[in-house]
Design an enzyme around this catalytic site. Structure first.
Site, short mmCIF file in Angstrom:
data_model
loop_
_atom_site.label_atom_id
_atom_site.label_comp_id
_atom_site.label_asym_id
_atom_site.label_seq_id
_atom_site.Cartn_x
_atom_site.Cartn_y
_atom_site.Cartn_z
CB CYS A 119 -0.96 -0.01 1.17
SG CYS A 119 -2.07 -1.42 1.11
CG HIS A 259 -3.23 3.25 2.13
ND1 HIS A 259 -3.59 2.88 0.85
CD2 HIS A 259 -3.34 2.13 2.91
CE1 HIS A 259 -3.90 1.59 0.86
NE2 HIS A 259 -3.76 1.12 2.08
CG ASN A 289 -6.58 -1.07 0.78
OD1 ASN A 289 -5.88 -0.54 -0.08
ND2 ASN A 289 -6.07 -1.57 1.91
#
Ligand code: ACO
Length: 348
Positions: A119, A259, A289
């Site tokens: 990520c 994020h 996500n």
């Protein structure tokens, strides 16, 4: 004699690609033992985009995002010098997805590579590319975050399948001598967290066998609670550190670009920075996500709101563990071209 102005790397255009197919919380209720209320309150997610076409994968989405980015800037693909793709779901282990993007774009003079930091992939790639542009080793760079998480997610595992979606975002970096662009970054890695979030098989340690497939080891697996605890601290600490190092107060920061893993992790980071809700970019509700794609997708969604000189703090935490934060001064007034309002396949 005064010093020549510092050469920095500034974002001069953004692009994105989101698959049209949506996977809603109601869809997931029919697949695993979960419910809309649990997903929304624990994560903030309502729906995600899924790339269904089996003949398309990460390089396709990355190419589409890069193409839109170049079009918006009016730069020909053959004038691109460097392509870095942050991804943990490359089309193949090799060649790199960056190679496939280079070929599909017709970026005949570019070189490039993939960067694996989960990520944090886009954040790490942005710093790497910025240093190349600052040093004069590249006239420009395409930095892409792209992941097709749906291809490594176990849709019988409710602890992971509700979290992830597919997508890609791209930015173009070009030199700047007016104090704009990527100004500072702090990045960290802690490999002792490797087992807390990983795709256990498929690499050289556990190559594919009937046993690894039967044990479902080719899917992403995580210890969600451990990841959550580390992410809350890591993202907030890194964001606070970058503010302190650059003398930024909450008033100075126009937006936190976080994020998008979990709304509660984002809230904790914003609180630590002293930021009000209206200064936090959020699209987790619509995309889930998207791993390396979350940061450039936020920039793309908010592009029309951004003004030259705006201070942005980008912050991420990911598997590995990897984390960090970047101070970026936005280099142009938003064009009003998008994201969500105009992009094909974007929500109404
Ligand atoms: N639906 C319903 N119940 C669920 C689901 C689901 N989808 N998933 C787990 N549960 C249950 C668990 O089984 C558990 O039940 P139990 O108490 O009977 O054992 C209960 O809900 C609580 O589980 P927890 O794991 O404690 O739930 P938590 O509040 O920690 O939320 C979550 C889980 C959302 C995964 C959270 O830990 C998280 O966000 N972690 C970060 C993980 C992450 O985002 N990883 C992505 C990559 S890394 C990154 O991007 C930062």
């Amino acid at each position: 004699m005064s010093d020549p102005p510092r050469r920095t790397a500034a974002i001069t255009a953004v692009g994105a690609y989101l698959p049209e197919d949506r996977l809603t919380n109601a869809d997931l209720e029919a697949m695993v033992d979960t419910n809309d209320e649990w997903i929304r309150t624990r994560t903030g997610i309502r729906e995600r985009r899924i790339l269904r076409d089996p003949d398309k994968a990460t390089a396709f989405m990355a190419t589409e995002a890069a193409r839109q980015c170049l079009e918006r800037r009016g730069l020909a693909a053959e004038d691109v010098d460097l392509i870095i793709v942050g991804t943990v779901t490359p089309d193949m282990h090799f060649p790199a997805s960056a190679n496939l993007v280079q070929d599909a774009l017709g970026a005949t003079k570019a070189w490039g590579f993939d960067l694996s930091a989960a990520c944090s992939g886009f954040l790490f790639a942005l710093t790497t590319a910025a240093r190349m542009v600052e040093a004069g080793s590249a006239r420009n760079a395409l930095v892409i975050g792209a992941d097709t998480m749906s291809r490594i997610i176990d849709y019988t595992d409710r602890t992971t399948c509700v979290l992830f979606g597919d997508g890609a975002g791209a930015v173009l970096l070009e030199p700047n001598t007016e104090g704009l662009g990527v100004l500072d970054a702090v990045h960290y890695t802690d490999g002792s967290g490797a087992d807390s979030l990983s795709q256990p098989a498929g690499g050289s340690l556990r190559p594919p066998t009937h046993e690894t497939i039967d044990a479902r080891l080719h899917y992403a697996q995580q210890d969600g609670r451990t990841v959550f605890k580390r992410a809350v601290v890591g993202m907030a600490d890194a964001a606070a550190e970058i503010m302190e190092r650059n003398g930024l107060t909450a008033d100075d920061v126009r937006y936190l670009v976080p994020h998008q893993a979990n709304l509660r992790i984002i809230d904790a980071t914003a609180r630590r920075m002293g930021l009000s809700e209206d200064k936090v970019m959020l699209n987790i509700e619509r995309y889930g996500n998207t791993t390396a794609a979350t940061l450039p997708l936020c920039l793309w969604d908010w592009e029309s709101e951004l003004k030259r000189g705006d201070n942005l703090v980008l912050a991420a935490f990911g598997g590995g563990f990897t984390w960090g934060a970047t101070h970026l001064k936005w280099a142009y007034d938003g064009t009003g071209e998008g994201g969500t309002q105009n992009a094909e396949g974007a929500p109404e």
